[in-house]
Scaffold this active site. Structure first.
Site, PDB file in Angstrom:
ATOM      1  N   LYS A  20       2.460 -50.756  -0.061  1.00 48.79           N
ATOM      2  CA  LYS A  20       2.365 -49.606  -0.964  1.00 48.79           C
ATOM      3  C   LYS A  20       0.994 -48.992  -0.813  1.00 48.79           C
ATOM      4  O   LYS A  20       0.029 -49.693  -0.469  1.00 48.79           O
ATOM      5  CB  LYS A  20       2.557 -50.062  -2.418  1.00 48.79           C
ATOM      6  CG  LYS A  20       3.044 -48.963  -3.333  1.00 48.79           C
ATOM      7  CD  LYS A  20       4.514 -48.711  -3.092  1.00 48.79           C
ATOM      8  CE  LYS A  20       5.210 -47.935  -4.127  1.00 48.79           C
ATOM      9  NZ  LYS A  20       6.673 -48.091  -4.044  1.00 48.79           N
TER      10      LYS A  20
ATOM     11  N   GLY B 178      12.981 -39.584 -17.197  1.00 48.02           N
ATOM     12  CA  GLY B 178      12.383 -39.021 -15.995  1.00 48.02           C
ATOM     13  C   GLY B 178      13.229 -37.883 -15.476  1.00 48.02           C
ATOM     14  O   GLY B 178      14.446 -37.808 -15.732  1.00 48.02           O
TER      15      GLY B 178
ATOM     16  N   GLY C  92      12.435 -36.699 -12.091  1.00 45.00           N
ATOM     17  CA  GLY C  92      11.982 -36.602 -10.706  1.00 45.00           C
ATOM     18  C   GLY C  92      13.171 -36.767  -9.777  1.00 45.00           C
ATOM     19  O   GLY C  92      14.339 -36.695 -10.204  1.00 45.00           O
ATOM     20  N   ASN C  93      12.860 -37.034  -8.530  1.00 46.96           N
ATOM     21  CA  ASN C  93      13.908 -37.115  -7.504  1.00 46.96           C
ATOM     22  C   ASN C  93      14.958 -38.180  -7.815  1.00 46.96           C
ATOM     23  O   ASN C  93      16.153 -37.958  -7.634  1.00 46.96           O
ATOM     24  CB  ASN C  93      13.222 -37.398  -6.159  1.00 46.96           C
ATOM     25  CG  ASN C  93      14.202 -37.365  -5.026  1.00 46.96           C
ATOM     26  OD1 ASN C  93      15.067 -36.492  -4.968  1.00 46.96           O
ATOM     27  ND2 ASN C  93      14.122 -38.331  -4.137  1.00 46.96           N
TER      28      ASN C  93
HETATM   29  N1  GLU Z   1       8.833 -45.239  -2.659  1.00 50.52           N
HETATM   30  C1  GLU Z   1      10.163 -45.734  -2.551  1.00 50.52           C
HETATM   31  C2  GLU Z   1      10.294 -47.090  -3.193  1.00 50.52           C
HETATM   32  O1  GLU Z   1       9.531 -47.483  -4.047  1.00 50.52           O
HETATM   33  C3  GLU Z   1      10.641 -45.707  -1.118  1.00 50.52           C
HETATM   34  C4  GLU Z   1       9.828 -46.505  -0.181  1.00 50.52           C
HETATM   35  C5  GLU Z   1      10.207 -46.271   1.251  1.00 50.52           C
HETATM   36  O2  GLU Z   1      11.114 -45.506   1.525  1.00 50.52           O
HETATM   37  O3  GLU Z   1       9.554 -46.869   2.099  1.00 50.52           O
HETATM   38  O4  GLU Z   1      11.226 -47.796  -2.943  1.00 50.52           O
END
Ligand code: GLU
Length: 428
Positions: free
Chosen positions: A107, A219, A221-222
């Site tokens: 992350k 939320g 969002g997407n």
């Molecule tokens: N940010 C998204 C998650 O928390 C997607 C991560 C990704 O596609 O690598 O799962």
């Protein structure tokens, strides 16, 4: 907003320790898995539009890559902390493992508020972030993606900077890219749709007709939008969504008794994703306080905003009608709230299973980029449905068989797979 005493990493470690005890893991395995393998902290100087230079703080954490390259989004958030990023990286490891894709967990983050940055400043920030980790990420090392307040455009700027540094085309370095730029059809829908695929399976196991259910979404969002979209298509009634309001610096809940209309709300949403309150009232929406979503008389709660939303303080406000909590966000439920949900017999589909659709589709995007051959949207979504459904059924079967709380059952499967990979490699 997260209070000071809240530490997502402590929660992630607490959840891990509980399952490590259950599995009887040895000390070395615990030491290896309850902390990230690598973390990068760096500064990103950005030339602002007025000619001044502003220095931002950036992070990338690789929790574990025994099962494959680290994978996970990059968040832009004013309250970002290294501990939040560490927790989220750890949850990515479990997420990729529980859906059985050959990727590890990572992350990233930048402490910033994109609302206050121009397009050009955001581009400079994305490029600056990549310059600091250009030799620590890559298609076979660590593959970033979008997350809170980052988009496909941010991903393309990051990819472009990486490609300049490494002199070539490496679309597999990053996922969540727009179509035509190495993106996969279905990626935008994937996380929200995945949430609803597992919800559909849970309802079917419980013998509940989705068309007779009502849900409250936190939320806008997407994730939340696409979850609302598919849930409505399946015939469910989305009673309300909550949405952040930048001007008032707080969220509001938008509710319509016979169900909110996603398209109608999107028409009165600005480019930062905020719903216009006055226009919503004109369209017959009740505009309630931001936390009102949690106390509605619904069957299903879908927290799909940020971490630390269902807590020991507010869990008692959940209506007796609620049967299922599907965690669209990462870490929305605190351990004390978990105990309350468990006692009340509310069925929880835990975050790293429920919202794994995004990373699963990211994996499909990577596969397509590496083949340089792209699938149709139907192909992508049907593969996604299969993966999510399989993962859900494995976790729910284990939970039933061993009488485990769903979160613990998901952890048991995910942790065991990672432990096995570490053993194969001779790390432990
Ligand atoms: N940010 C998204 C998650 O928390 C997607 C991560 C990704 O596609 O690598 O799962």
């Amino acid at each position: 907003m997260p209070d000071k005493s809240f530490n997502a990493f402590k929660i992630a470690q607490e959840q891990f320790d509980k399952v490590a005890d259950y599995l009887g893991l040895d000390q070395a395995t615990r030491d290896l898995l309850r902390n990230p393998l690598r973390e990068y902290h760096f500064l990103i100087p950005v030339r602002m539009d007025d000619g001044s230079v502003k220095v931002f703080q950036g992070f990338r954490v690789q929790h574990n890559d025994a099962r494959g390259p680290a994978k996970g989004g990059v968040r832009f958030h004013p309250q970002e902390t290294i501990d939040t990023v560490k927790a989220l990286a750890m949850w990515m490891t479990w997420k990729c493992s529980v859906v059985d894709i050959p990727l590890g967990g990572g992350k990233g983050g930048v402490v910033c508020d994109p609302h206050n940055l121009s397009e050009r400043e955001q581009e400079n920030l994305c490029r600056g972030w990549v310059r600091q980790v250009a030799y620590n990420i890559g298609p076979y090392l660590d593959v970033p993606a979008p997350d809170v307040m980052t988009s496909g455009q941010h991903m393309v700027w990051m990819m472009d900077e990486f490609e300049k540094i490494h002199n070539g085309r490496f679309p597999g370095v990053i996922t969540g890219k727009p179509q035509g730029m190495g993106g996969s059809l279905g990626r935008t829908e994937a996380t929200g749709y995945g949430v609803v695929y597992v919800l559909r399976e849970a309802l079917s196991e419980m013998g509940i007709d989705i068309r007779k259910t009502k849900a409250a979404f936190q939320g806008f969002g997407n994730v939340s939008r696409h979850a609302v979209e598919l849930y409505s298509q399946y015939g469910g009634v989305p009673l309300c969504v909550s949405c952040w309001d930048q001007e008032e610096q707080k969220a509001f809940t938008y509710l319509k008794e016979d169900g909110i209309d996603l398209q109608e709300l999107l028409k009165i949403t600005n480019r930062f994703g905020e719903i216009d309150k006055d226009e919503a009232r004109k369209l017959g929406y009740e505009v309630l306080p931001g936390d009102a979503w949690i106390e509605q008389d619904v069957d299903i709660l879908v927290p799909a905003a940020l971490e630390h939303q269902i807590t020991g303080e507010n869990a008692s406000r959940i209506s007796p009608r609620v049967k299922i909590v599907v965690e669209g966000a990462n870490g929305p439920t605190t351990p004390d709230a978990d105990l309350i949900l468990q006692e009340r017999g509310i069925f929880v589909i835990p975050d790293f299973l429920a919202n794994a659709g995004g990373v699963t589709c990211s994996y499909f995007e990577q596969v397509q980029c590496n083949m340089n051959y792209f699938w149709t949207k139907d192909e992508v979504l049907s593969k996604l449905d299969t993966k999510m459904t399989e993962a859900y059924l494995q976790v729910s079967a284990l939970a039933r068989e061993r009488k485990l709380y769903m979160r613990d059952a998901a952890y048991v499967i995910a942790i065991q797979r990672v432990v096995e990979a570490c053993k194969w490699r001779g790390w432990i």
